[in-house]
Design a protein around this motif. Structure first.
Motif, PDB file in Angstrom:
ATOM      1  N   TRP A   1      -0.830 -10.676   0.406  1.00 53.85           N
ATOM      2  CA  TRP A   1      -1.093 -11.362  -0.860  1.00 53.85           C
ATOM      3  C   TRP A   1      -1.356 -12.853  -0.654  1.00 53.85           C
ATOM      4  O   TRP A   1      -2.107 -13.465  -1.414  1.00 53.85           O
ATOM      5  N   LEU A   2      -0.770 -13.437   0.372  1.00 53.05           N
ATOM      6  CA  LEU A   2      -1.007 -14.869   0.600  1.00 53.05           C
ATOM      7  C   LEU A   2      -2.430 -15.136   1.101  1.00 53.05           C
ATOM      8  O   LEU A   2      -2.862 -16.281   1.159  1.00 53.05           O
ATOM      9  N   ARG A   3      -3.142 -14.065   1.429  1.00 49.52           N
ATOM     10  CA  ARG A   3      -4.562 -14.254   1.797  1.00 49.52           C
ATOM     11  C   ARG A   3      -5.436 -14.431   0.558  1.00 49.52           C
ATOM     12  O   ARG A   3      -6.593 -14.826   0.650  1.00 49.52           O
TER      13      ARG A   3
ATOM     14  N   GLN B   1      10.551 -13.549  13.092  1.00 51.37           N
ATOM     15  CA  GLN B   1       9.739 -14.480  13.897  1.00 51.37           C
ATOM     16  C   GLN B   1       8.484 -13.783  14.404  1.00 51.37           C
ATOM     17  O   GLN B   1       7.386 -14.340  14.363  1.00 51.37           O
ATOM     18  N   GLU B   2       8.647 -12.541  14.888  1.00 54.21           N
ATOM     19  CA  GLU B   2       7.492 -11.805  15.421  1.00 54.21           C
ATOM     20  C   GLU B   2       6.441 -11.566  14.330  1.00 54.21           C
ATOM     21  O   GLU B   2       5.253 -11.787  14.512  1.00 54.21           O
ATOM     22  N   GLU B   3       6.925 -11.138  13.177  1.00 52.12           N
ATOM     23  CA  GLU B   3       6.003 -10.746  12.101  1.00 52.12           C
ATOM     24  C   GLU B   3       5.371 -11.944  11.397  1.00 52.12           C
ATOM     25  O   GLU B   3       4.247 -11.864  10.920  1.00 52.12           O
TER      26      GLU B   3
ATOM     27  N   TYR C   1       7.024   1.552  -0.706  1.00 47.80           N
ATOM     28  CA  TYR C   1       6.168   0.369  -0.930  1.00 47.80           C
ATOM     29  C   TYR C   1       5.855  -0.375   0.367  1.00 47.80           C
ATOM     30  O   TYR C   1       5.208  -1.406   0.355  1.00 47.80           O
ATOM     31  N   GLY C   2       6.321   0.153   1.499  1.00 48.25           N
ATOM     32  CA  GLY C   2       5.850  -0.337   2.788  1.00 48.25           C
ATOM     33  C   GLY C   2       6.570  -1.563   3.325  1.00 48.25           C
ATOM     34  O   GLY C   2       7.724  -1.837   2.990  1.00 48.25           O
ATOM     35  N   SER C   3       5.850  -2.309   4.148  1.00 44.38           N
ATOM     36  CA  SER C   3       6.438  -3.439   4.874  1.00 44.38           C
ATOM     37  C   SER C   3       6.449  -4.696   4.004  1.00 44.38           C
ATOM     38  O   SER C   3       5.404  -5.118   3.490  1.00 44.38           O
ATOM     39  N   TRP C   4       7.622  -5.308   3.887  1.00 47.75           N
ATOM     40  CA  TRP C   4       7.720  -6.590   3.174  1.00 47.75           C
ATOM     41  C   TRP C   4       6.798  -7.621   3.842  1.00 47.75           C
ATOM     42  O   TRP C   4       6.098  -8.384   3.162  1.00 47.75           O
ATOM     43  N   PHE C   5       6.788  -7.631   5.170  1.00 45.00           N
ATOM     44  CA  PHE C   5       6.005  -8.642   5.911  1.00 45.00           C
ATOM     45  C   PHE C   5       4.511  -8.506   5.586  1.00 45.00           C
ATOM     46  O   PHE C   5       3.834  -9.492   5.303  1.00 45.00           O
ATOM     47  N   GLN C   6       4.014  -7.265   5.649  1.00 41.53           N
ATOM     48  CA  GLN C   6       2.585  -7.042   5.362  1.00 41.53           C
ATOM     49  C   GLN C   6       2.269  -7.395   3.908  1.00 41.53           C
ATOM     50  O   GLN C   6       1.197  -7.909   3.593  1.00 41.53           O
TER      51      GLN C   6
END
Ligand code: A3P
Length: 287
Positions: A171-173, A272-274, A161-166
């Motif tokens: 979805w917040l977009r 922090q980076e993501e 299911y990929g990156s949690w950050f992405q």
């Protein structure tokens, strides 16, 4: 059992082949949503089943019959799973639809409708720990190795299911007025308030007694004993119940049991980076 060891790759993200095929993922991507649909979107282990139960109980006005007799994957089927087409209802009325797909895959289809979207996020450290334990019991997920090895993949976004950050940032977009954002931690802190806010979002009003019933049936204890959501209906060839429970602990902050000091520093740095460009934040260092 079917395709337990197969990985399906779609849009650069890996998915368990036991539940997904290229065809089921393509069908999901082009699904025609109806304006009355309610979509529950989550990264795995963020409180998906909890939200399925809450919405089921809100719709039944606190009556637990449906929740106690129909499995969650029938009440609120996963859009991308192979059985979706034969499970989803085609006649009118509110349909609960669940998805773990990232926003970019679904956005074009979603934007053609006024379907309501509820996105649940959870402290990613707790997500990683919960997901790690789930890998140990779910035979359709790869062997996670040590927690350190698993966390590396979680931070790289190479887990299923990929990156949690992405996922969260994507979805917040979706900032439409048909979008409702909530966290697992809010649900944990004040479930009653969350149920009331959800009722407002889906324009349903419940009496005090109905609200009491929804709250009671959606407690961790009640859900742990409900076969329709605790995964015990699933055969041991798919979920090895001897190795752990799906309804595992249901707490906030369990990450401290597995994170060493160095892992915590690594996680915070990647976070922090993501997430520096994301307006939402998570209480990563909660006691
Ligand atoms: P833990 O593994 O930390 O216990 P999902 O449904 O997205 O797979 O998420 C599963 C996680 O949600 C598990 O977390 C599970 O225990 C937790 N959960 C499910 N129902 C819950 C409830 N009523 N209250 C608190 N946590 C719940």
């Amino acid at each position: 059992m079917d395709r337990l060891t197969i990985t399906e790759t779609f849009a650069g993200i890996s998915f368990p082949g036991h539940l997904h095929t290229r065809e089921s993922l393509q069908l999901a991507q082009h699904f025609q949503f109806q304006d009355t649909d309610i979509v529950i979107a989550t990264f795995p282990k963020s409180g998906t089943t909890w939200m399925q139960e809450i919405l089921t109980l809100i719709h039944s006005k606190g009556d637990s019959l449906l929740a106690q007799t129909v499995p969650n994957w029938v009440r609120a089927p996963w859009l991308e799973h192979t059985y979706f087409r034969e499970t989803v209802r085609d006649e009118g009325g509110v349909r609960l639809i669940t998805t773990h797909l990232p926003y970019d895959i679904l956005a074009p289809a979603l934007k053609k409708s006024k379907a309501k979207v509820i996105y649940i996020a959870r402290n990613p450290k707790d997500v990683a720990v919960s997901y790690y334990h789930f890998h140990k019991i779910a035979k359709f997920l790869p062997d996670p190795g040590t927690f350190e090895e698993f966390l590396d993949k979680f931070l790289d976004g190479t887990v299923h299911y990929g990156s949690w950050f992405q996922h969260v940032k994507g979805w917040l977009r979706h900032q439409e007025d048909t979008f409702f954002y909530i966290t697992y931690e809010e649900m944990h802190m004040d479930l009653r308030d969350c149920i009331e806010r959800l009722c407002g979002f889906i324009s349903t009003s419940l009496t005090c007694e109905e609200l009491d019933n929804v709250e009671q049936h959606c407690s961790f204890n009640t859900m742990s004993q409900n076969k329709m959501v605790n995964c015990t209906l699933i055969s041991p060839e798919i979920i090895d119940h001897s190795k752990g429970k799906f309804m595992r602990k249901g707490v906030v902050g369990d990450w401290k049991q597995l994170f060493t000091g160095p892992l915590n520093i690594l996680f915070d740095r990647v976070y922090q980076e993501e997430m520096s460009n994301c307006k939402h934040s998570f209480p990563l260092a909660q006691d």
